[in-house]
Design a protein around this motif. Structure first.
Motif, PDB file in Angstrom:
ATOM      1  N   ASN A 163       0.807  -1.224   0.000  1.00 39.10           N
ATOM      2  CA  ASN A 163       0.000   0.000   0.000  1.00 39.10           C
ATOM      3  C   ASN A 163       0.840   1.273   0.000  1.00 39.10           C
ATOM      4  O   ASN A 163       0.434   2.310   0.545  1.00 39.10           O
ATOM      5  N   THR A 164       2.014   1.199  -0.619  1.00 38.40           N
ATOM      6  CA  THR A 164       2.865   2.391  -0.724  1.00 38.40           C
ATOM      7  C   THR A 164       2.841   2.985  -2.135  1.00 38.40           C
ATOM      8  O   THR A 164       3.486   3.996  -2.388  1.00 38.40           O
ATOM      9  N   TYR A 165       2.088   2.347  -3.037  1.00 35.87           N
ATOM     10  CA  TYR A 165       2.011   2.870  -4.412  1.00 35.87           C
ATOM     11  C   TYR A 165       1.248   4.183  -4.425  1.00 35.87           C
ATOM     12  O   TYR A 165       0.168   4.311  -3.853  1.00 35.87           O
ATOM     13  N   ARG A 166       1.819   5.185  -5.078  1.00 39.73           N
ATOM     14  CA  ARG A 166       1.169   6.469  -5.278  1.00 39.73           C
ATOM     15  C   ARG A 166       1.332   6.876  -6.737  1.00 39.73           C
ATOM     16  O   ARG A 166       2.446   6.925  -7.246  1.00 39.73           O
ATOM     17  N   PRO A 167       0.230   7.156  -7.445  1.00 43.24           N
ATOM     18  CA  PRO A 167       0.351   7.552  -8.848  1.00 43.24           C
ATOM     19  C   PRO A 167       1.047   8.902  -8.980  1.00 43.24           C
ATOM     20  O   PRO A 167       0.931   9.768  -8.112  1.00 43.24           O
ATOM     21  N   MET A 168       1.787   9.058 -10.061  1.00 41.28           N
ATOM     22  CA  MET A 168       2.464  10.312 -10.350  1.00 41.28           C
ATOM     23  C   MET A 168       1.491  11.297 -11.000  1.00 41.28           C
ATOM     24  O   MET A 168       0.461  10.900 -11.537  1.00 41.28           O
ATOM     25  N   ARG A 169       1.840  12.558 -10.959  1.00 42.81           N
ATOM     26  CA  ARG A 169       1.055  13.565 -11.660  1.00 42.81           C
ATOM     27  C   ARG A 169       1.202  13.336 -13.159  1.00 42.81           C
ATOM     28  O   ARG A 169       2.297  13.090 -13.660  1.00 42.81           O
ATOM     29  N   ALA A 170       0.096  13.380 -13.881  1.00 44.05           N
ATOM     30  CA  ALA A 170       0.135  13.144 -15.324  1.00 44.05           C
ATOM     31  C   ALA A 170       0.769  14.332 -16.039  1.00 44.05           C
ATOM     32  O   ALA A 170       0.604  15.483 -15.627  1.00 44.05           O
ATOM     33  N   ARG A 171       1.509  14.030 -17.096  1.00 45.63           N
ATOM     34  CA  ARG A 171       2.119  15.093 -17.914  1.00 45.63           C
ATOM     35  C   ARG A 171       1.078  15.613 -18.889  1.00 45.63           C
ATOM     36  O   ARG A 171       0.453  14.844 -19.601  1.00 45.63           O
ATOM     37  N   LYS A 172       0.913  16.918 -18.927  1.00 44.61           N
ATOM     38  CA  LYS A 172      -0.085  17.517 -19.802  1.00 44.61           C
ATOM     39  C   LYS A 172       0.553  17.917 -21.130  1.00 44.61           C
ATOM     40  O   LYS A 172       1.645  18.476 -21.165  1.00 44.61           O
ATOM     41  N   LYS A 173      -0.162  17.610 -22.195  1.00 40.64           N
ATOM     42  CA  LYS A 173       0.311  17.973 -23.525  1.00 40.64           C
ATOM     43  C   LYS A 173      -0.858  18.519 -24.322  1.00 40.64           C
ATOM     44  O   LYS A 173      -1.920  17.910 -24.387  1.00 40.64           O
ATOM     45  N   GLU A 174      -0.662  19.685 -24.917  1.00 37.93           N
ATOM     46  CA  GLU A 174      -1.703  20.314 -25.717  1.00 37.93           C
ATOM     47  C   GLU A 174      -1.550  19.908 -27.174  1.00 37.93           C
ATOM     48  O   GLU A 174      -0.461  19.979 -27.742  1.00 37.93           O
ATOM     49  N   ILE A 175      -2.649  19.451 -27.781  1.00 35.45           N
ATOM     50  CA  ILE A 175      -2.636  19.125 -29.205  1.00 35.45           C
ATOM     51  C   ILE A 175      -3.732  19.953 -29.874  1.00 35.45           C
ATOM     52  O   ILE A 175      -4.781  20.208 -29.284  1.00 35.45           O
ATOM     53  N   PRO A 176      -3.487  20.435 -31.107  1.00 38.30           N
ATOM     54  CA  PRO A 176      -4.474  21.292 -31.777  1.00 38.30           C
ATOM     55  C   PRO A 176      -5.744  20.537 -32.111  1.00 38.30           C
ATOM     56  O   PRO A 176      -5.719  19.375 -32.490  1.00 38.30           O
ATOM     57  N   LYS A 177      -6.861  21.219 -31.954  1.00 33.74           N
ATOM     58  CA  LYS A 177      -8.143  20.662 -32.366  1.00 33.74           C
ATOM     59  C   LYS A 177      -8.406  21.024 -33.820  1.00 33.74           C
ATOM     60  O   LYS A 177      -7.550  21.596 -34.499  1.00 33.74           O
ATOM     61  N   ASP A 178      -9.606  20.722 -34.302  1.00 36.24           N
ATOM     62  CA  ASP A 178      -9.959  21.026 -35.688  1.00 36.24           C
ATOM     63  C   ASP A 178      -9.740  22.504 -35.974  1.00 36.24           C
ATOM     64  O   ASP A 178     -10.214  23.370 -35.247  1.00 36.24           O
ATOM     65  N   GLY A 179      -9.027  22.775 -37.057  1.00 41.88           N
ATOM     66  CA  GLY A 179      -8.788  24.157 -37.448  1.00 41.88           C
ATOM     67  C   GLY A 179      -7.569  24.764 -36.797  1.00 41.88           C
ATOM     68  O   GLY A 179      -7.047  25.775 -37.256  1.00 41.88           O
ATOM     69  N   GLY A 180      -7.087  24.155 -35.729  1.00 35.53           N
ATOM     70  CA  GLY A 180      -5.862  24.619 -35.100  1.00 35.53           C
ATOM     71  C   GLY A 180      -6.022  25.820 -34.198  1.00 35.53           C
ATOM     72  O   GLY A 180      -5.049  26.308 -33.622  1.00 35.53           O
ATOM     73  N   LYS A 181      -7.248  26.360 -34.022  1.00 35.09           N
ATOM     74  CA  LYS A 181      -7.446  27.539 -33.189  1.00 35.09           C
ATOM     75  C   LYS A 181      -7.540  27.182 -31.714  1.00 35.09           C
ATOM     76  O   LYS A 181      -7.193  27.975 -30.851  1.00 35.09           O
ATOM     77  N   LYS A 182      -8.024  25.995 -31.423  1.00 35.28           N
ATOM     78  CA  LYS A 182      -8.156  25.549 -30.046  1.00 35.28           C
ATOM     79  C   LYS A 182      -7.303  24.309 -29.823  1.00 35.28           C
ATOM     80  O   LYS A 182      -6.829  23.687 -30.773  1.00 35.28           O
ATOM     81  N   VAL A 183      -7.099  23.993 -28.563  1.00 38.02           N
ATOM     82  CA  VAL A 183      -6.274  22.831 -28.239  1.00 38.02           C
ATOM     83  C   VAL A 183      -7.043  21.893 -27.326  1.00 38.02           C
ATOM     84  O   VAL A 183      -7.957  22.305 -26.605  1.00 38.02           O
ATOM     85  N   ARG A 184      -6.680  20.623 -27.393  1.00 33.40           N
ATOM     86  CA  ARG A 184      -7.201  19.610 -26.475  1.00 33.40           C
ATOM     87  C   ARG A 184      -6.063  19.225 -25.544  1.00 33.40           C
ATOM     88  O   ARG A 184      -4.939  18.993 -25.987  1.00 33.40           O
ATOM     89  N   VAL A 185      -6.338  19.186 -24.263  1.00 37.17           N
ATOM     90  CA  VAL A 185      -5.308  18.848 -23.284  1.00 37.17           C
ATOM     91  C   VAL A 185      -5.320  17.349 -23.022  1.00 37.17           C
ATOM     92  O   VAL A 185      -6.305  16.807 -22.520  1.00 37.17           O
ATOM     93  N   LEU A 186      -4.234  16.687 -23.385  1.00 38.32           N
ATOM     94  CA  LEU A 186      -4.070  15.268 -23.082  1.00 38.32           C
ATOM     95  C   LEU A 186      -3.306  15.118 -21.775  1.00 38.32           C
ATOM     96  O   LEU A 186      -2.359  15.870 -21.512  1.00 38.32           O
ATOM     97  N   SER A 187      -3.701  14.174 -20.976  1.00 36.00           N
ATOM     98  CA  SER A 187      -2.981  13.851 -19.753  1.00 36.00           C
ATOM     99  C   SER A 187      -2.267  12.523 -19.958  1.00 36.00           C
ATOM    100  O   SER A 187      -2.917  11.498 -20.163  1.00 36.00           O
ATOM    101  N   ILE A 188      -0.947  12.551 -19.934  1.00 40.14           N
ATOM    102  CA  ILE A 188      -0.156  11.362 -20.227  1.00 40.14           C
ATOM    103  C   ILE A 188       0.400  10.794 -18.924  1.00 40.14           C
ATOM    104  O   ILE A 188       1.307  11.369 -18.324  1.00 40.14           O
TER     105      ILE A 188
END
Length: 326
Positions: free
Chosen positions: A83-108
């Protein structure tokens, strides 16, 4: 007498059968199954098969393989058991959405967290699948992180009440073997289909109202920019899971559905192939073919269920021209 260890496939089948036969059954001992090396090994295999970028710790699959996969998994197992396992903070990466004006944030997530999520998913999925109305294969304060291994399962679990509401609408509006309402959902992408006969016009507003009421209970907001009503009888179309859906007249003069790869999906494929051709321009043609074939095979296998022959011919001609130039 010593019993042989149950295989993962048999375990998942028995969990599903039990959950389906006795919906109120409370399962116990599941955490022990998650901690088993066999489960972690399978979860690692699936994570490696999906590849993907490293998490916030920067650890790659190559580094893990170099230092030893068994030791890596044993450390995870020991942390889970103690019971010592602790998840790490996910790395955030922005990828462009349709048209490239907005982004979607992926959590890796880190690879170690992907392995744990995968092991949990292997055990929980057959239990919840027995209760789902259908089942297909954001890190922050709210919502499910896009990019997590377990995210599709959690989305299905969270939205199964919406499925029940729609199933009730199907049953209520059924007449004989025909249904006035149908739907398809993959994770949080949803399409609701309503028969185009004028007597069903009221259903469009009614279903929209009930859907918003059900989502409001879950504190889920509809993406208004992506949501719309499409009238296929008037020539409209809609996109779902990479396909463009519309209706057309068959050669026999009957209306039929037609679904083809979306233009942006074809453009993305050609862009990916163009990058391979550019980076490996000096390589032998056989080597280039080895690199592009898996990309093409995966894309074609996915879109082969639709009316994709014209699109496939276009891609084939484009690729052959590139190969001839090499």
């Amino acid at each position: 007498m010593i019993k042989a260890p149950i295989s993962l496939q048999d375990l998942r089948r028995s969990l599903y059968v039990k959950a389906k036969a006795e919906p109120a059954w409370r399962f116990w001992g599941l955490y022990v199954q998650v901690c088993k090396m066999e489960r972690l090994c399978e979860a690692y295999r699936m994570a490696k098969e999906n590849d993907g970028a490293p998490g916030i710790d920067g650890v790659t699959f190559e580094a893990i393989e170099e230092s030893g996969v068994e030791g890596f998994l044993r450390q995870i197992r020991d942390e889970l058991i103690t019971n010592t396992y602790r998840p790490m903070r996910a790395r955030k990466k922005e990828i462009p959405k349709d048209g490239g004006k907005k982004v979607r944030v992926l959590s890796i997530p880190s690879i170690r967290d992907r392995v744990v999520q995968g092991a949990v998913k292997l055990i929980l999925e057959p239990i919840f699948e027995a209760d789902f109305q259908m089942m297909l294969k954001a890190t922050g304060e709210k919502g499910v992180p896009q990019g997590g291994v377990i995210s599709p399962l959690l989305s299905n679990l969270y939205l199964t009440e919406v499925d029940r509401m729609l199933e009730k609408a199907i049953a209520t509006t059924r007449y004989g073997k025909y249904t006035a309402v149908q739907y398809a959902r993959f994770a949080d992408d949803l399409v609701i289909l309503i028969d185009a006969h004028p007597r069903h016009d009221w259903l469009v507003k009614a279903v929209n109202k009930r859907l918003r009421e059900e989502l409001a209970k879950l504190r889920v907001e509809i993406n208004e920019e992506k949501s719309r009503v499409a009238n296929l009888a008037k020539g409209d179309s809609f996109g779902f899971l990479g396909f463009e859906f519309r209706r057309i007249l068959s050669r026999q003069g009957a209306w039929r559905p037609n679904y083809t790869p979306k233009l942006k999906k074809r453009t993305a494929l050609l862009g990916k192939l163009r990058d391979v051709f550019r980076r490996f321009a000096s390589q032998p043609v056989g080597r280039v073919i080895e690199l592009i074939n898996p990309i093409l095979r995966g894309w074609v296998n996915y879109f082969a269920v639709g009316h994709s022959s014209r699109c496939f011919s276009f891609v084939k001609d484009w690729v052959e021209k590139k190969i001839r130039r090499i």
